[in-house]
Design a protein around this motif. Sequence first.
Motif, mmCIF file in Angstrom:
data_model
loop_
_atom_site.group_PDB
_atom_site.id
_atom_site.type_symbol
_atom_site.label_atom_id
_atom_site.label_comp_id
_atom_site.label_asym_id
_atom_site.label_seq_id
_atom_site.Cartn_x
_atom_site.Cartn_y
_atom_site.Cartn_z
ATOM 1 N N UNK A 187 89.797 -11.188 107.275
ATOM 2 C CA UNK A 187 89.971 -10.637 105.930
ATOM 3 C C UNK A 187 89.083 -11.362 104.918
ATOM 4 N N UNK A 188 89.039 -12.681 105.016
ATOM 5 C CA UNK A 188 88.255 -13.471 104.070
ATOM 6 C C UNK A 188 86.762 -13.385 104.378
ATOM 7 N N UNK A 189 86.404 -13.371 105.656
ATOM 8 C CA UNK A 189 85.013 -13.555 106.042
ATOM 9 C C UNK A 189 84.194 -12.262 106.120
ATOM 10 N N UNK A 190 84.840 -11.110 106.270
ATOM 11 C CA UNK A 190 84.068 -9.885 106.532
ATOM 12 C C UNK A 190 83.009 -9.568 105.467
ATOM 13 N N UNK A 191 83.305 -9.679 104.154
ATOM 14 C CA UNK A 191 82.237 -9.424 103.175
ATOM 15 C C UNK A 191 81.025 -10.341 103.353
ATOM 16 N N UNK A 192 81.272 -11.619 103.623
ATOM 17 C CA UNK A 192 80.175 -12.553 103.858
ATOM 18 C C UNK A 192 79.452 -12.226 105.164
ATOM 19 N N UNK A 193 80.201 -11.694 106.123
ATOM 20 C CA UNK A 193 79.608 -11.339 107.408
ATOM 21 C C UNK A 193 78.648 -10.160 107.263
#
Length: 338
Positions: free
Chosen positions: A259-265
């Motif tokens: 949830x936290x990492x997907x935009x950065x991914x």
Amino acid sequence: MSTAGAPAATAASAATATAAAGRSQNNILFAWFAGSMASCGAVTFTNPFEVVKTRLQLQGELARASPGMTRPYHNVAQAFWVIGKNEGIRGLQKGLGPGYMYQIMLNGTRLGFYEPTKNVMYQVFAGRPSDAAGKQVLPLNVAAGGLCGMAGAALGSPFFLVKTRMQSASKFAAVGYQHNYTSAVDGLRKIWREGGVRGLYRGMDAAMMRAGSGSAVQLATYDHCKGYIARNLAHRGLDGNSVLTHFLASMVTGFFVCTVMNPFDVVSTRMYNQKAASAGHGGVLYKNPLQCFYKTVSTEGVFSLYKGFLAHYLRLGPHTILMFVFVEQIKALGKKYF
């Protein structure tokens, strides 16, 4: 007698300190080894979902949605089927070689240095060792995890760069810019020719944001979940050394990390895969991660930052579970035999 005993006491103290330092160094090396081996074992099983995720995140890059838009990949299951049917198992396992190297650099570093980093932060800010009696300080755990993740991402950035470009390549259903490397070595060689050291580390800032946010949540949440389960369900056999405890803590951790990492991914994938600008300096689409965020959201909408979310979780969830289960078992074997 007190004067004669002083040198002996000093020598004993020095010997104790030297032994403690040796044990600390061995612990770091073993944790690095355990993290590297565990993450390589995990990525062997989860790499196909990484390939699917990469292609879903690159599909429709900077294109506004329209009824006539061609999308070769519709969802995780269909993408998995299309890639497997047309490219075989080699297609689903693209980028596995550099993926191993990235896992060694990333997870060897962050798991190997997480406990020492956390201990230093506890000594500085809490006045006690991190394993001393008392509650875990979540902000310190988050900070230690984030720092170790960023360091690991920086070391492994060239391998993540090649891995992403190899996974996006397809002769059947291409998405994003196609680099067409024949191997990881071929990719590293071509990148070096195009941009030297700067070329190899292009996109590192986005990768550090990705790994820093993910590691901060992953390591701290796993610690918290494992401790909570062990405290409240020990009477049912779920103590801190139980495989089921590690499994349940990893399941919960995987969801929060994704949830936290997907935009950065998404940003990291696009920064890595874009074509290099002339003279090998920067990319033709994005100059930096912030511009990538802005252009992606303004063109494709805010939900574009969660492209490939299910594929990401199906990769990250099992990867987190397998990695922590493997690393705990490797640590247990280390304590038993070494």
